[in-house]
Design a protein around this motif. Structure first.
Motif, PDB file in Angstrom:
ATOM      1  N   SER A  97      57.845   1.809  18.836  1.00  0.00           N
ATOM      2  CA  SER A  97      57.590   2.113  20.249  1.00  0.00           C
ATOM      3  C   SER A  97      58.328   3.378  20.659  1.00  0.00           C
ATOM      4  CB  SER A  97      58.022   0.939  21.136  1.00  0.00           C
ATOM      5  OG  SER A  97      57.259  -0.205  20.845  1.00  0.00           O
ATOM      6  N   ASP A  98      59.562   3.528  20.191  1.00  0.00           N
ATOM      7  CA  ASP A  98      60.340   4.727  20.501  1.00  0.00           C
ATOM      8  C   ASP A  98      59.634   5.972  19.969  1.00  0.00           C
ATOM      9  OD1 ASP A  98      62.899   6.201  21.227  1.00  0.00           O
ATOM     10  OD2 ASP A  98      62.795   6.555  19.062  1.00  0.00           O
ATOM     11  N   THR A  99      59.178   5.918  18.730  1.00  0.00           N
ATOM     12  CA  THR A  99      58.465   7.055  18.137  1.00  0.00           C
ATOM     13  C   THR A  99      57.185   7.348  18.901  1.00  0.00           C
ATOM     14  OG1 THR A  99      59.390   6.591  15.955  1.00  0.00           O
ATOM     15  CG2 THR A  99      57.372   7.904  16.024  1.00  0.00           C
ATOM     16  N   ALA A 100      56.438   6.298  19.241  1.00  0.00           N
ATOM     17  CA  ALA A 100      55.186   6.487  19.986  1.00  0.00           C
ATOM     18  C   ALA A 100      55.449   7.065  21.368  1.00  0.00           C
ATOM     19  CB  ALA A 100      54.427   5.160  20.095  1.00  0.00           C
ATOM     20  N   LEU A 101      56.513   6.611  22.040  1.00  0.00           N
ATOM     21  CA  LEU A 101      56.865   7.147  23.357  1.00  0.00           C
ATOM     22  C   LEU A 101      57.168   8.633  23.246  1.00  0.00           C
ATOM     23  CD1 LEU A 101      57.579   6.847  26.379  1.00  0.00           C
ATOM     24  CD2 LEU A 101      59.903   6.237  25.642  1.00  0.00           C
ATOM     25  N   ARG A 102      57.999   9.015  22.297  1.00  0.00           N
ATOM     26  CA  ARG A 102      58.348  10.427  22.124  1.00  0.00           C
ATOM     27  C   ARG A 102      57.103  11.265  21.831  1.00  0.00           C
ATOM     28  NH1 ARG A 102      61.813  10.893  17.664  1.00  0.00           N
ATOM     29  NH2 ARG A 102      61.825   8.680  17.276  1.00  0.00           N
ATOM     30  N   ASN A 103      56.286  10.814  20.891  1.00  0.00           N
ATOM     31  CA  ASN A 103      55.082  11.576  20.528  1.00  0.00           C
ATOM     32  C   ASN A 103      54.112  11.698  21.700  1.00  0.00           C
ATOM     33  OD1 ASN A 103      56.057  11.926  17.936  1.00  0.00           O
ATOM     34  ND2 ASN A 103      54.896  10.215  17.097  1.00  0.00           N
ATOM     35  N   THR A 104      53.921  10.613  22.437  1.00  0.00           N
ATOM     36  CA  THR A 104      52.984  10.617  23.562  1.00  0.00           C
ATOM     37  C   THR A 104      53.478  11.538  24.681  1.00  0.00           C
ATOM     38  OG1 THR A 104      52.263   8.379  23.032  1.00  0.00           O
ATOM     39  CG2 THR A 104      51.792   9.168  25.249  1.00  0.00           C
ATOM     40  N   ILE A 105      54.756  11.437  25.027  1.00  0.00           N
ATOM     41  CA  ILE A 105      55.297  12.286  26.098  1.00  0.00           C
ATOM     42  C   ILE A 105      55.239  13.754  25.693  1.00  0.00           C
ATOM     43  CG2 ILE A 105      57.383  12.935  27.365  1.00  0.00           C
ATOM     44  CD1 ILE A 105      58.066   9.983  27.563  1.00  0.00           C
ATOM     45  N   GLU A 106      55.603  14.072  24.461  1.00  0.00           N
ATOM     46  CA  GLU A 106      55.562  15.472  24.020  1.00  0.00           C
ATOM     47  C   GLU A 106      54.131  16.012  24.024  1.00  0.00           C
ATOM     48  OE1 GLU A 106      57.713  15.454  20.325  1.00  0.00           O
ATOM     49  OE2 GLU A 106      59.655  15.488  21.357  1.00  0.00           O
ATOM     50  N   ARG A 107      53.174  15.193  23.573  1.00  0.00           N
ATOM     51  CA  ARG A 107      51.770  15.617  23.585  1.00  0.00           C
ATOM     52  C   ARG A 107      51.290  15.838  25.014  1.00  0.00           C
ATOM     53  NH1 ARG A 107      47.860  12.317  24.470  1.00  0.00           N
ATOM     54  NH2 ARG A 107      48.963  10.519  23.654  1.00  0.00           N
ATOM     55  N   ARG A 108      51.603  14.905  25.906  1.00  0.00           N
ATOM     56  CA  ARG A 108      51.184  15.048  27.300  1.00  0.00           C
ATOM     57  C   ARG A 108      51.839  16.271  27.959  1.00  0.00           C
ATOM     58  NH1 ARG A 108      49.194  10.818  30.681  1.00  0.00           N
ATOM     59  NH2 ARG A 108      48.089   9.311  29.409  1.00  0.00           N
ATOM     60  N   TYR A 109      53.073  16.540  27.592  1.00  0.00           N
ATOM     61  CA  TYR A 109      53.748  17.716  28.152  1.00  0.00           C
ATOM     62  C   TYR A 109      53.065  19.001  27.672  1.00  0.00           C
ATOM     63  CZ  TYR A 109      57.371  20.992  29.538  1.00  0.00           C
ATOM     64  OH  TYR A 109      58.054  22.044  30.101  1.00  0.00           O
ATOM     65  N   ARG A 110      52.769  19.087  26.383  1.00  0.00           N
ATOM     66  CA  ARG A 110      52.058  20.262  25.860  1.00  0.00           C
ATOM     67  C   ARG A 110      50.716  20.439  26.559  1.00  0.00           C
ATOM     68  NH1 ARG A 110      53.888  18.125  20.991  1.00  0.00           N
ATOM     69  NH2 ARG A 110      51.815  17.313  20.535  1.00  0.00           N
ATOM     70  N   GLN A 111      50.002  19.331  26.759  1.00  0.00           N
ATOM     71  CA  GLN A 111      48.698  19.395  27.448  1.00  0.00           C
ATOM     72  C   GLN A 111      48.869  19.884  28.883  1.00  0.00           C
ATOM     73  OE1 GLN A 111      47.401  15.342  26.878  1.00  0.00           O
ATOM     74  NE2 GLN A 111      46.345  15.824  24.959  1.00  0.00           N
ATOM     75  N   SER A 112      49.906  19.412  29.557  1.00  0.00           N
ATOM     76  CA  SER A 112      50.125  19.825  30.948  1.00  0.00           C
ATOM     77  C   SER A 112      50.462  21.317  31.017  1.00  0.00           C
ATOM     78  CB  SER A 112      51.222  19.006  31.618  1.00  0.00           C
ATOM     79  OG  SER A 112      52.506  19.383  31.171  1.00  0.00           O
ATOM     80  N   GLN A 113      51.203  21.792  30.029  1.00  0.00           N
ATOM     81  CA  GLN A 113      51.556  23.212  29.995  1.00  0.00           C
ATOM     82  C   GLN A 113      50.335  24.076  29.682  1.00  0.00           C
ATOM     83  OE1 GLN A 113      54.826  24.310  30.944  1.00  0.00           O
ATOM     84  NE2 GLN A 113      54.486  22.235  31.630  1.00  0.00           N
ATOM     85  N   SER A 114      49.477  23.600  28.786  1.00  0.00           N
ATOM     86  CA  SER A 114      48.246  24.328  28.463  1.00  0.00           C
ATOM     87  C   SER A 114      47.320  24.387  29.648  1.00  0.00           C
ATOM     88  CB  SER A 114      47.531  23.662  27.280  1.00  0.00           C
ATOM     89  OG  SER A 114      48.317  23.766  26.123  1.00  0.00           O
ATOM     90  N   ALA A 115      47.230  23.275  30.390  1.00  0.00           N
ATOM     91  CA  ALA A 115      46.349  23.222  31.548  1.00  0.00           C
ATOM     92  C   ALA A 115      46.859  24.123  32.678  1.00  0.00           C
ATOM     93  CB  ALA A 115      46.226  21.791  32.061  1.00  0.00           C
ATOM     94  N   SER A 116      48.183  24.234  32.826  1.00  0.00           N
ATOM     95  CA  SER A 116      48.735  25.047  33.910  1.00  0.00           C
ATOM     96  C   SER A 116      48.852  26.525  33.520  1.00  0.00           C
ATOM     97  CB  SER A 116      50.083  24.518  34.370  1.00  0.00           C
ATOM     98  OG  SER A 116      51.029  24.588  33.325  1.00  0.00           O
ATOM     99  N   HIS A 117      48.729  26.822  32.228  1.00  0.00           N
ATOM    100  CA  HIS A 117      48.792  28.204  31.727  1.00  0.00           C
ATOM    101  C   HIS A 117      47.679  28.425  30.705  1.00  0.00           C
ATOM    102  CE1 HIS A 117      52.673  28.487  33.648  1.00  0.00           C
ATOM    103  NE2 HIS A 117      53.129  27.482  32.927  1.00  0.00           N
ATOM    104  N   PRO A 118      46.405  28.410  31.114  1.00  0.00           N
ATOM    105  CA  PRO A 118      45.300  28.487  30.164  1.00  0.00           C
ATOM    106  C   PRO A 118      45.233  29.802  29.390  1.00  0.00           C
ATOM    107  CG  PRO A 118      44.483  28.647  32.421  1.00  0.00           C
ATOM    108  CD  PRO A 118      45.952  28.335  32.486  1.00  0.00           C
ATOM    109  N   ASP A 119      45.894  30.840  29.859  1.00  0.00           N
ATOM    110  CA  ASP A 119      45.833  32.123  29.168  1.00  0.00           C
ATOM    111  C   ASP A 119      46.807  32.228  28.002  1.00  0.00           C
ATOM    112  OD1 ASP A 119      47.836  31.986  31.085  1.00  0.00           O
ATOM    113  OD2 ASP A 119      47.929  34.148  31.377  1.00  0.00           O
ATOM    114  N   LYS A 120      47.640  31.208  27.792  1.00  0.00           N
ATOM    115  CA  LYS A 120      48.603  31.240  26.679  1.00  0.00           C
ATOM    116  C   LYS A 120      47.965  30.769  25.400  1.00  0.00           C
ATOM    117  CE  LYS A 120      52.991  30.928  28.986  1.00  0.00           C
ATOM    118  NZ  LYS A 120      54.230  30.256  29.104  1.00  0.00           N
TER     119      LYS A 120
END
Length: 158
Positions: free
Chosen positions: A135-158
């Motif tokens: 669960s700890d590994t899944a939490l870390r992986n899920t949060i990091e993936r969601r964070y990357r997605q949020s950054q890509s969505a807020s900065h589409p030109d990167k």
């Protein structure tokens, strides 16, 4: 009472980690064995929020209900079981810098008393520890993936 703990580092800011990890409506995405979580109160997050969920361990699926008993933003959230196996789980979040958060989970649970409960506890503890680590590994992986997605969505030109 048995005690388990696990600690990990997530490469995201503390506010992002806390917002996702402390909202138990997301638990089915990362808690090992949890297939469904439903809000069972008028309070969606924070102290007093109640959630019900399906927990499958091996061939057994049980319905569990937990209540949030402590909630300090960007610090910790604690839930206590109000059904099934008595338990208390606390997730602590600590900033280690702008884009790094330490998450520690402490779980205390009780099994039926007597000799049979002690034998059962010794038998299942390695499996519960493995579930906590997964669960700890899944939490870390899920949060990091969601964070990357949020950054890509807020900065589409990167």
């Amino acid at each position: 009472m048995a005690h388990l703990d696990c600690r990990g580092i997530i490469a995201v800011p503390i506010d992002f980690a806390f917002e996702y990890g402390a909202d138990l409506r997301n638990a089915a995405e990362w808690v090992f064995g949890v297939s469904r979580v439903d809000l069972a109160s008028d309070t969606p997050i924070g102290v007093g929020a109640v959630y019900t969920g399906n927990l499958t361990l091996g061939p057994i699926t049980t319905r569990s209900t937990v209540r949030v008993t402590e909630w300090v933003p960007n610090s910790h959230v604690c839930v206590t079981s109000v059904s099934a196996v008595p338990s208390r789980s606390t997730w602590r979040f600590r900033s280690l810098g702008e884009h790094k958060t330490e998450v520690t989970v402490d779980i205390d649970y009780s099994l039926p008393g007597g000799f049979a409960g002690k034998v059962l506890g010794r038998t299942i503890e390695p499996f519960v520890q493995l579930a906590v680590q997964r669960s700890d590994t899944a939490l870390r992986n899920t949060i990091e993936r969601r964070y990357r997605q949020s950054q890509s969505a807020s900065h589409p030109d990167k």
